[in-house]
Design a protein around this motif. Sequence first.
Motif, PDB file in Angstrom:
ATOM      1  N   MET A  61       0.831  -1.212   0.000  1.00  0.00           N
ATOM      2  CA  MET A  61       0.000   0.000   0.000  1.00  0.00           C
ATOM      3  C   MET A  61       0.863   1.259   0.000  1.00  0.00           C
ATOM      4  N   ASP A  62       1.996   1.225   0.712  1.00  0.00           N
ATOM      5  CA  ASP A  62       2.916   2.369   0.694  1.00  0.00           C
ATOM      6  C   ASP A  62       3.466   2.589  -0.714  1.00  0.00           C
ATOM      7  N   CYS A  64       2.017   1.644  -3.506  1.00  0.00           N
ATOM      8  CA  CYS A  64       0.875   2.118  -4.306  1.00  0.00           C
ATOM      9  C   CYS A  64       0.670   3.620  -4.110  1.00  0.00           C
ATOM     10  N   TYR A  65       0.792   4.067  -2.873  1.00  0.00           N
ATOM     11  CA  TYR A  65       0.648   5.493  -2.560  1.00  0.00           C
ATOM     12  C   TYR A  65       1.646   6.320  -3.371  1.00  0.00           C
ATOM     13  N   ARG A  66       2.891   5.879  -3.380  1.00  0.00           N
ATOM     14  CA  ARG A  66       3.941   6.608  -4.099  1.00  0.00           C
ATOM     15  C   ARG A  66       3.696   6.606  -5.613  1.00  0.00           C
ATOM     16  N   ALA A  68       0.704   6.294  -7.019  1.00  0.00           N
ATOM     17  CA  ALA A  68      -0.475   7.145  -7.221  1.00  0.00           C
ATOM     18  C   ALA A  68      -0.091   8.619  -7.226  1.00  0.00           C
ATOM     19  N   LYS A  69       0.807   9.026  -6.354  1.00  0.00           N
ATOM     20  CA  LYS A  69       1.258  10.418  -6.328  1.00  0.00           C
ATOM     21  C   LYS A  69       1.976  10.779  -7.631  1.00  0.00           C
ATOM     22  N   GLU A  72      -0.722  11.217 -10.289  1.00  0.00           N
ATOM     23  CA  GLU A  72      -1.403  12.509 -10.147  1.00  0.00           C
ATOM     24  C   GLU A  72      -0.608  13.646 -10.786  1.00  0.00           C
ATOM     25  N   ARG A  79      -8.988  12.350  -9.734  1.00  0.00           N
ATOM     26  CA  ARG A  79      -8.403  11.582  -8.640  1.00  0.00           C
ATOM     27  C   ARG A  79      -7.862  10.263  -9.180  1.00  0.00           C
ATOM     28  N   LEU A  96      -4.372   1.021 -10.307  1.00  0.00           N
ATOM     29  CA  LEU A  96      -4.450   2.452 -10.028  1.00  0.00           C
ATOM     30  C   LEU A  96      -4.903   3.112 -11.324  1.00  0.00           C
TER      31      LEU A  96
END
Length: 130
Positions: A61-62, A64-66, A68-69, A72, A79, A96
């Motif tokens: 998940m960490d 994935c967060y990076r 996703a950023k 963006e 979103r 994603l």
Amino acid sequence: MASIFTKIIQGEIPSYKVAEDEKHFAFLDINPNAKGHTLVIPKKEENKIFDLSKQEYAELMDFCYRVAKALEKAIPCERIGMSVIGLEVPHVHVHLVPLNAMEDIQFVKKEKLSNDEFVSLAEKIAQNFE
């Protein structure tokens, strides 16, 4: 037998890689719902997401967060949506998807991109990955 995603990680099957670390790999979906649709996978071959340990899940998940950023920053969108379905390939994978409309996450409408568009897009996302 290695999954198609393990073969991608090992370089046996080409991909449009956008990010990688020692435990994870992210690449553009070749049949995307929207421009920038990215798959994020652990390098460890595991069939179901909740078969990962709590630590492996948190690390995924960490990562994935990076990713996703980075998406963006690279793709104009309202979103980034996230989906974990996992029925089509027996290897954990997180979708994603840059979203501008609900249809972008419904796995019905598909985007058509040329090889050059995939390469350019992967490079743009990779440049924004931290």
